[in-house]
Design a protein around this motif. Structure first.
Motif, PDB file in Angstrom:
ATOM      1  N   ASP A  99       0.799  -1.292  -0.123  1.00  0.00           N
ATOM      2  CA  ASP A  99      -0.111   0.018   0.012  1.00  0.00           C
ATOM      3  C   ASP A  99       0.764   1.194   0.169  1.00  0.00           C
ATOM      4  O   ASP A  99       1.413   1.480   0.873  1.00  0.00           O
ATOM      5  CB  ASP A  99      -0.857   0.016   1.290  1.00  0.00           C
ATOM      6  CG  ASP A  99      -2.099   1.310   1.206  1.00  0.00           C
ATOM      7  OD1 ASP A  99      -1.838   2.028   0.285  1.00  0.00           O
ATOM      8  OD2 ASP A  99      -2.885   1.300   1.889  1.00  0.00           O
ATOM      9  N   ARG A 102       0.353   3.975   2.347  1.00  0.00           N
ATOM     10  CA  ARG A 102       0.658   3.918   3.715  1.00  0.00           C
ATOM     11  C   ARG A 102       2.040   4.088   4.036  1.00  0.00           C
ATOM     12  O   ARG A 102       2.545   4.225   5.058  1.00  0.00           O
ATOM     13  CB  ARG A 102      -0.122   2.970   4.477  1.00  0.00           C
ATOM     14  CG  ARG A 102      -1.659   2.925   4.199  1.00  0.00           C
ATOM     15  CD  ARG A 102      -2.069   4.182   5.142  1.00  0.00           C
ATOM     16  NE  ARG A 102      -1.678   3.751   6.652  1.00  0.00           N
ATOM     17  CZ  ARG A 102      -2.413   2.972   7.531  1.00  0.00           C
ATOM     18  NH1 ARG A 102      -3.594   2.421   7.116  1.00  0.00           N
ATOM     19  NH2 ARG A 102      -1.933   2.440   8.629  1.00  0.00           N
ATOM     20  N   GLN A 124       6.348   6.632   6.475  1.00  0.00           N
ATOM     21  CA  GLN A 124       5.251   6.058   7.185  1.00  0.00           C
ATOM     22  C   GLN A 124       4.016   6.953   6.994  1.00  0.00           C
ATOM     23  O   GLN A 124       4.214   8.060   8.100  1.00  0.00           O
ATOM     24  CB  GLN A 124       5.405   5.009   8.137  1.00  0.00           C
ATOM     25  CG  GLN A 124       3.974   4.324   8.780  1.00  0.00           C
ATOM     26  CD  GLN A 124       4.404   3.830  10.170  1.00  0.00           C
ATOM     27  OE1 GLN A 124       5.766   4.053  10.877  1.00  0.00           O
ATOM     28  NE2 GLN A 124       3.502   3.144  10.795  1.00  0.00           N
ATOM     29  N   ARG A 125       2.945   6.933   6.427  1.00  0.00           N
ATOM     30  CA  ARG A 125       1.694   7.678   6.961  1.00  0.00           C
ATOM     31  C   ARG A 125       0.866   6.858   7.826  1.00  0.00           C
ATOM     32  O   ARG A 125       0.496   5.745   7.503  1.00  0.00           O
ATOM     33  CB  ARG A 125       1.094   7.773   5.575  1.00  0.00           C
ATOM     34  CG  ARG A 125      -0.406   8.948   5.750  1.00  0.00           C
ATOM     35  CD  ARG A 125      -1.051   9.333   4.363  1.00  0.00           C
ATOM     36  NE  ARG A 125      -1.700   7.933   3.850  1.00  0.00           N
ATOM     37  CZ  ARG A 125      -2.859   7.769   4.188  1.00  0.00           C
ATOM     38  NH1 ARG A 125      -3.491   8.652   5.148  1.00  0.00           N
ATOM     39  NH2 ARG A 125      -3.609   6.883   3.594  1.00  0.00           N
TER      40      ARG A 125
END
Length: 313
Positions: A99, A102, A124-125
């Motif tokens: 993903d 993300r 990283q989100r």
């Protein structure tokens, strides 16, 4: 005994009175119910969705660092690259993620006759699935865990358990006559000379004693890696960074192994709901050539600032 006759008017009056009484009871019940509903509504309105984070997507990680930064951090030690080799080197290798909104990452490395340098980038989100916790607060919690794992005190003092600077006293002067901050000889690349402003081929015109210094060769009286792992002192010790993102810290470790030694510099910073981890390390097969902490930190810190600015665009 005579019976009382039925009077329709009286019955109507009685019925009207009964209706009024029932209406009054109904109004009272309605008032209580309204109060209950209003109270329930207040509780619902109090649990509002927390503020979402600033970032809803992530950029392509390999394209974030500038070419000039990559050239500085991956010096060639005199090795000349063809255009195809340079393109492949600076393009980096993207991490495989499922993903990309993300988590994304990229890595670069360059091997030379005097060792290898690696640069890795992880972005990283963070998304909070708790309506009472914002994305930013969730990200701050994850960031705080990373800082705790790295044993970086919030006041910026030296990490607990690391030797004090006095335990890493140098045995003699380095090539320029001054001991390095870590008590180890200063290892500089011939391309950058510690400054990091060179060309792709990394050519240098240094000669004689200056060349020895730039190549990282140990001079007489300099300490070998007899105290690897000693904590850097002063302004280059592992610490909190106050001028990077919403929160940031820098860690610096010198690790020795049978095959050689390496210094790993890590910068972690948070901006809103995004956490960036940048790791920059230099490996050396010659244990007499200890990677220079100041140089690696300066370059890692500079790139971290560049990434923070790019994410803010």
């Amino acid at each position: 005994m005579s019976r009382k006759s039925f009077v329709p008017g009286a019955a109507l009056v009685a019925a009207a009175a009964l209706a009024v009484g029932l209406a009054g009871c109904s109004d009272g019940s309605s008032t209580d119910g309204s109060a209950t509903d209003a109270k329930s509504g207040d509780a619902t309105s109090a649990v509002q969705s927390a503020e979402p984070g600033r970032y809803q997507t992530l950029p392509e990680a390999c394209g974030l660092p500038s070419r000039s930064s990559l050239r500085s951090m991956l010096p060639g030690d005199g090795q000349q690259l063809s255009s195809a080799e340079a393109k492949k080197l600076y393009a980096g290798q993207a991490d495989i993620t499922y993903d990309t909104d993300r988590r994304v990452g990229c890595r670069w490395s360059r091997e030379t006759t005097r060792g290898t340098r690696h640069l890795t980038l992880d972005i990283q989100r963070v998304v909070s699935y708790d309506a009472e916790v914002s994305d930013d607060d969730k990200a701050q919690g994850i960031y705080a865990g990373k800082q705790q794992d790295a044993q970086i005190p919030s006041d910026g003092s030296a990490s607990p358990g690391t030797p004090p600077p006095s335990s890493a006293k140098p045995k003699g002067p380095t090539a320029d006559g001054a001991a390095s901050a870590s008590g180890a000889p200063v290892a500089k690349d011939s391309k950058t000379g510690g400054g990091g402003n060179g060309t792709d081929d990394g050519k240098s015109s240094t000669t004689g004693k200056a060349a020895d210094q730039a190549s990282g060769k140990a001079t007489p009286g300099t300490p070998e890696a007899s105290t690897p792992g000693a904590a850097p002192s002063g302004s280059i010790a592992p610490r909190v960074l106050d001028d990077l993102g919403d929160a940031a810290f820098l860690n610096d470790k010198l690790v020795t192994a049978d095959s050689g030694l390496h210094r790993d510099v890590t910068v972690v910073f948070r901006t809103s709901n995004v956490i960036v981890t940048l790791t920059y390390d230099q490996w050396s097969t010659d244990k007499s050539m200890v990677p220079d902490s100041q140089e690696l930190q300066d370059k890692a810190r500079s790139l971290a600032g560049e990434l923070s600015d790019r994410l803010s665009e």
